[in-house]
Scaffold this active site. Sequence first.
Site, short mmCIF file in Angstrom:
data_model
loop_
_atom_site.label_atom_id
_atom_site.label_comp_id
_atom_site.label_asym_id
_atom_site.label_seq_id
_atom_site.Cartn_x
_atom_site.Cartn_y
_atom_site.Cartn_z
N ASP A 31 1.00 12.74 12.56
CA ASP A 31 -0.17 11.96 12.16
C ASP A 31 -1.47 12.70 12.45
OD1 ASP A 31 1.52 9.99 11.35
OD2 ASP A 31 1.16 8.64 13.04
N ASP A 35 -4.28 13.56 9.74
CA ASP A 35 -5.65 13.09 9.90
C ASP A 35 -6.66 14.24 9.85
OD1 ASP A 35 -4.68 10.56 10.15
OD2 ASP A 35 -4.76 10.52 12.34
N LEU A 81 12.36 -14.06 -15.77
CA LEU A 81 13.82 -14.00 -15.82
C LEU A 81 14.42 -15.39 -15.79
CD1 LEU A 81 14.52 -11.13 -13.23
CD2 LEU A 81 14.66 -10.96 -15.72
N LYS A 114 15.98 -9.13 -5.24
CA LYS A 114 14.79 -9.74 -5.84
C LYS A 114 13.72 -9.89 -4.76
CE LYS A 114 13.27 -13.57 -8.72
NZ LYS A 114 12.08 -13.90 -7.91
N GLU A 172 7.08 -4.63 -7.81
CA GLU A 172 6.70 -5.78 -6.99
C GLU A 172 5.87 -5.32 -5.80
OE1 GLU A 172 7.58 -10.10 -6.98
OE2 GLU A 172 7.97 -8.47 -8.38
N CYS A 405 -12.21 -36.91 17.46
CA CYS A 405 -11.39 -35.83 18.01
C CYS A 405 -10.42 -36.38 19.05
CB CYS A 405 -12.29 -34.77 18.65
SG CYS A 405 -11.36 -33.46 19.51
#
Length: 666
Positions: A31, A35, A81, A114, A172, A405
């Site tokens: 990383d 960076d 679908l 799915k 998706e 309240c």
Amino acid sequence: MTTQQRVLELRKILQKASYEYYVLDAPVMEDSVYDALYRELQSLESQYPELIAADSPTQRVGEKPASQFHSVQHHIPLYSLDNAFALEDTIAWQERCQKGLEHQQFLESVCELKIDGSAIALTYEQGLLVRGATRGDGTTGEDITSNIKTIRSIPLRLNLENPPDHLEIRGEAFLPIATFEQINQERSQQGEALFANPRNAAAGTLRQLDPRIVAQRRLDFFAYTVHLTDAAITSQWQALNFLQQIGFRVNPHRQLCHSLKELQAYYEHWQTARHDLPYMTDGMVIKLNDFGQQEKLGFTQKTPRWAIAWKYPAAEIPTIIEAVTVQVGRTGTLTPVAELRPVLLAGTTVSRATLHNSDRLAELDLHIGDTAIVRKAGEIIPEVVRILPELRPENAKRFMMPSHCPECGQPVVKPLDEAATRCVNRECPAIVRGAIEHWVSRDAMDINGIGDKLVRQLVAENQVKSIADLYHLTSEQLQALDRLGQKSADKIMAAIEKSKNQPWARVLYGLGIRHIGAVNAQNIADNFPNVELLANATPEAIASIYGIGEEIAQALYAWFQDQKNQDLVSRLKASGLQLVSDQKSQAIAINPRIAGKTFVVTGTLPTLKRDEAKDMIKNAGGKVTDSVSKKTNYLVVGADAGSKLEKARSLGVECISEPELLALIG
């Protein structure tokens, strides 16, 4: 190597590293190295803006917040679908396909999980991402390209040497479960309504007008359809492999099935195993593998005949609502909660379920004693789905939200533009407890040893009426509480003392101002490095911070205008808390000529380094950006200014020297 060559090289290295990290889940670069290379690219593009390209990794969050989304027509419709809910439904679908193709044997099919998210349409031209759109009604969606670019598993440029002129991808977008839970935790801490499930959270995120908010929520993406005319790709299985090769993340749990028995085994395996996945899935999608067969079967008006979604049964169960209690959050929000007759649901015993707010109560028409259908929203948060009025007992009483309240007895209010009902008594024990619990939390002041039970004792005994009172506690006061000895009390006192060294951004977050999360607090603290600058800033100056909208700006402005909040800040300051980012900020007076103005610094200044000049501007309440635009108020010009000076002149931006900047700051 020329600057242009280095930029191209950096871009290629970073794109490859992102693909291996986000798509293949096999990082090959540390990383810190990534960076460093990213910052180098960012610096070069800042100095030479003409080298910025649309597919650069630095452009994933480069758009300004949109005022609205524009409708776009899909080149290829996104069909829904048909659903199957039992094995018999799937058998009937397979038989229809066989009949339509005049085929007697099982048709080879691809099974895919799915994913419970939001369908997205991507358009690439010459291999470059040019548009991302929501599904909409399947024919028309909304252009959300700037938000799509923030999703790291969606390539900005395809991994193809000779890409086609035009390529359509479908997939998706979704929120991983861990991310969803973190977002809801942050929203709960800020007194905001929780997302019901990851699907709703993903859809809401994609329609955020500010791409920076979208980037913070870390959406992910699985591709599952590619529209192309390559004769070498003749099946769905080949298409999925092709999608992965050109840079997309494709769900690894796909399977090529050659019999009904294999379909059923896949379904039954994932019906249980899906609970161990890091994302939500509500069924499986079955597609005929052969593209020729798909083409021959074609579509109905709404759905493809060659595909079906076999859904898992929803985890819903009936139970009795025995009572309704009302919780009061730290911002005063009243949340009704159904107290249920305990029932086993999705592997856990559920005895309580959220009812969200008064609007939801009215929609349900809930009565005490009702039989309710309960489910786990997103299989995480128990909620009441609907009431069965036909089973309602005689003389059952409808539950109404209280007018006062339940914690302090003061009248509550419900703003016309909000769903939430609120207690506005800031001395309400629930609000005080919530404020202290938030203040001592890990992301705020991180005061170890002060948990919920101790907070309740401190508030109940009137030892603490605000967060500032924590800094006036004594070890003797703590020892007088239940089950707290001298050693524990001394540790808590040390933790309270240590919290005085927490940075200004954490203090700002800990104040619990509505809409101010940890990320927003850091962003605001970077632009207003001491409390005086922020307390005296106008809503317009606050809203000028990239990623901070008008709603947040108004909330901050209103909070600091309140005299009791001003008194709280004064008490915290007197107790020695850090309400300033660094010591030099304390010496800089508020300057209305600087606050809220946007500066760009270019060239070599006579006495100041660029970073020094930028810090001075920020500390005086100004904003510094790297590129000149119509919104730039001043360009600070040094020697060898280059293209930024030309652009500023063409836009009519005022250009000033270092001495003029110093005079402006005073």
